[in-house]
Design an enzyme around this catalytic site. Structure first.
Site, short mmCIF file in Angstrom:
data_model
loop_
_atom_site.label_atom_id
_atom_site.label_comp_id
_atom_site.label_asym_id
_atom_site.label_seq_id
_atom_site.Cartn_x
_atom_site.Cartn_y
_atom_site.Cartn_z
N ASN A 11 -47.10 11.41 43.20
CA ASN A 11 -46.00 12.36 43.16
C ASN A 11 -45.75 12.72 41.69
O ASN A 11 -45.28 11.89 40.92
CB ASN A 11 -44.76 11.69 43.78
CG ASN A 11 -43.49 12.50 43.61
OD1 ASN A 11 -43.53 13.67 43.20
ND2 ASN A 11 -42.36 11.89 43.93
N TRP A 12 -46.11 13.94 41.33
CA TRP A 12 -45.97 14.35 39.93
C TRP A 12 -44.52 14.66 39.56
O TRP A 12 -44.21 14.90 38.40
CB TRP A 12 -46.86 15.57 39.64
CG TRP A 12 -48.31 15.22 39.42
CD1 TRP A 12 -48.91 14.02 39.66
CD2 TRP A 12 -49.34 16.09 38.92
NE1 TRP A 12 -50.25 14.08 39.33
CE2 TRP A 12 -50.54 15.35 38.88
CE3 TRP A 12 -49.37 17.42 38.51
CZ2 TRP A 12 -51.75 15.88 38.43
CZ3 TRP A 12 -50.58 17.96 38.07
CH2 TRP A 12 -51.75 17.20 38.03
N LYS A 13 -43.63 14.74 40.57
CA LYS A 13 -42.22 15.10 40.31
C LYS A 13 -42.17 16.39 39.49
O LYS A 13 -43.05 17.24 39.62
CB LYS A 13 -41.48 13.93 39.65
CG LYS A 13 -41.67 12.61 40.43
CD LYS A 13 -40.77 11.50 39.99
CE LYS A 13 -41.02 10.28 40.86
NZ LYS A 13 -40.18 9.14 40.51
N HIS A 98 -37.37 11.52 49.45
CA HIS A 98 -37.50 10.70 48.24
C HIS A 98 -36.10 10.37 47.73
O HIS A 98 -35.19 11.19 47.84
CB HIS A 98 -38.31 11.47 47.17
CG HIS A 98 -38.66 10.61 46.00
ND1 HIS A 98 -37.74 10.32 45.01
CD2 HIS A 98 -39.80 9.95 45.67
CE1 HIS A 98 -38.32 9.51 44.13
NE2 HIS A 98 -39.56 9.27 44.51
N GLU A 165 -39.79 2.55 49.30
CA GLU A 165 -39.60 2.68 47.86
C GLU A 165 -38.25 2.10 47.45
O GLU A 165 -37.22 2.80 47.53
CB GLU A 165 -39.64 4.16 47.47
CG GLU A 165 -40.95 4.82 47.74
CD GLU A 165 -41.25 5.88 46.70
OE1 GLU A 165 -42.28 5.78 46.02
OE2 GLU A 165 -40.41 6.79 46.53
N GLY A 171 -39.34 4.23 38.61
CA GLY A 171 -39.16 4.61 37.21
C GLY A 171 -39.05 3.42 36.26
O GLY A 171 -38.93 3.60 35.05
N GLY A 231 -45.60 7.37 41.16
CA GLY A 231 -45.00 8.41 40.33
C GLY A 231 -45.75 8.55 39.02
O GLY A 231 -46.83 9.15 38.96
P1 PGA Z 1 -42.83 5.42 39.71
O1 PGA Z 1 -42.17 6.36 40.81
O2 PGA Z 1 -44.22 5.10 40.20
O3 PGA Z 1 -42.84 6.25 38.45
O4 PGA Z 1 -41.96 4.19 39.62
C1 PGA Z 1 -42.38 6.09 42.15
C2 PGA Z 1 -41.79 7.14 43.02
O5 PGA Z 1 -40.73 7.69 42.71
O6 PGA Z 1 -42.39 7.46 44.07
#
Ligand code: PGA
Length: 251
Positions: A11-13, A98, A165, A171, A231
């Site tokens: 997930n590139w957000k 999410h 999650e 994060g 992420g």
């Molecule tokens: P992260 O994010 O791998 O940067 O902790 C995970 C996510 O939000 O799916």
């Protein structure tokens, strides 16, 4: 029962530019040979889905969206993207619920379920995210919170993916212990079985939150973990391919 094919989703957000789509080609070069054993998925920002899908066509990387509208019908909704449009642009999957959508956009279980239904109706595979906050874990409410999320936001139907999650890991750089991950995965699977019977056996349950090359093998070894939702470490092909190749199915 046939084993579930692992899914490792990135997930590139709200990160990246068109120029970063080269990471998808680099990822394909690194993992293309294992694509028949592991599904590798990148969910770039919606603005790049069409270009990413053209680039990934016929390769070992699938393309998905990070969210979709809860409404399927073409209608006057400025800024919204329907699941049908995302499918038309080349998405095969859509992430819904999410924790960033749940908190930043106030999306509750009902909305998440409508989005997942919209995804299914458009032929997309929804990845429905669930997870507890630190306060909920500290308050001993993990089973209650996750149970309600799985009951209320996961629609009926084959072809769904669920991602566990824990919000307190996203994060950051820590993950729950293997035992804690295993406990929640077994809880999710039992709620899915209770709801869908044998059909639940086909539902993949991913782990997400601080997955990185250094901890991927340990996480994939946990009973009931069918892959990962990643992420930050999905932004660079070098990191993401290391995670994918750490899956036992890839060796
Ligand atoms: P992260 O994010 O791998 O940067 O902790 C995970 C996510 O939000 O799916």
């Amino acid at each position: 029962m046939a084993a579930r094919k692992p899914l490792i989703a990135g997930n590139w957000k709200m990160f990246g530019r068109m120029s970063d789509l080269g990471e998808i080609a680099a990822l394909d070069a690194a993992i293309g040979a294992v694509a028949s054993k592991v599904d590798a998925l990148i969910c770039p920002p919606a603005a790049f889905i069409s270009a990413a899908a053209s680039l990934a066509k016929g390769k070992g990387v699938l393309i998905g969206a990070q969210d979709c509208s809860a409404v399927s019908a073409d209608s006057a909704r400025t800024g919204e993207l329907s699941a049908g449009m995302l499918a038309d642009a080349g998405a095969a999957y859509v992430i819904v619920g999410h924790s960033e959508r749940r908190t930043q956009h106030g999306e509750g279980n009902e909305t998440v379920r409508q989005k997942a239904d919209a995804g299914l109706a458009a032929g997309l595979t929804p990845i429905v995210c669930v997870g507890e906050t630190r306060a909920e874990r500290d308050g001993g409410r993990v089973a209650e919170v996750i149970g309600a999320q799985v009951r209320e936001s996961v629609p009926a139907g084959a072809g769904i993916v669920v991602a566990y999650e824990p919000v307190w890991c996203i994060g950051g750089d820590r993950t729950p212990t293997a035992a804690e991950i295993g406990e929640v995965h077994s809880l999710i699977r039992s709620v899915l079985s209770e709801r869908f019977g044998a059909e639940a056996n086909g539902i993949r349950v991913l782990y997400g939150g601080a997955v990185a090359p250094k901890n991927a093998a340990e996480i994939f070894a946990v009973e009931g973990v069918d892959g990962a939702l990643v992420g930050r470490a999905s932004l660079k092909a070098a990191d993401f391919s290391a995670i994918i190749l750490a899956h036992p199915a890839a060796s």
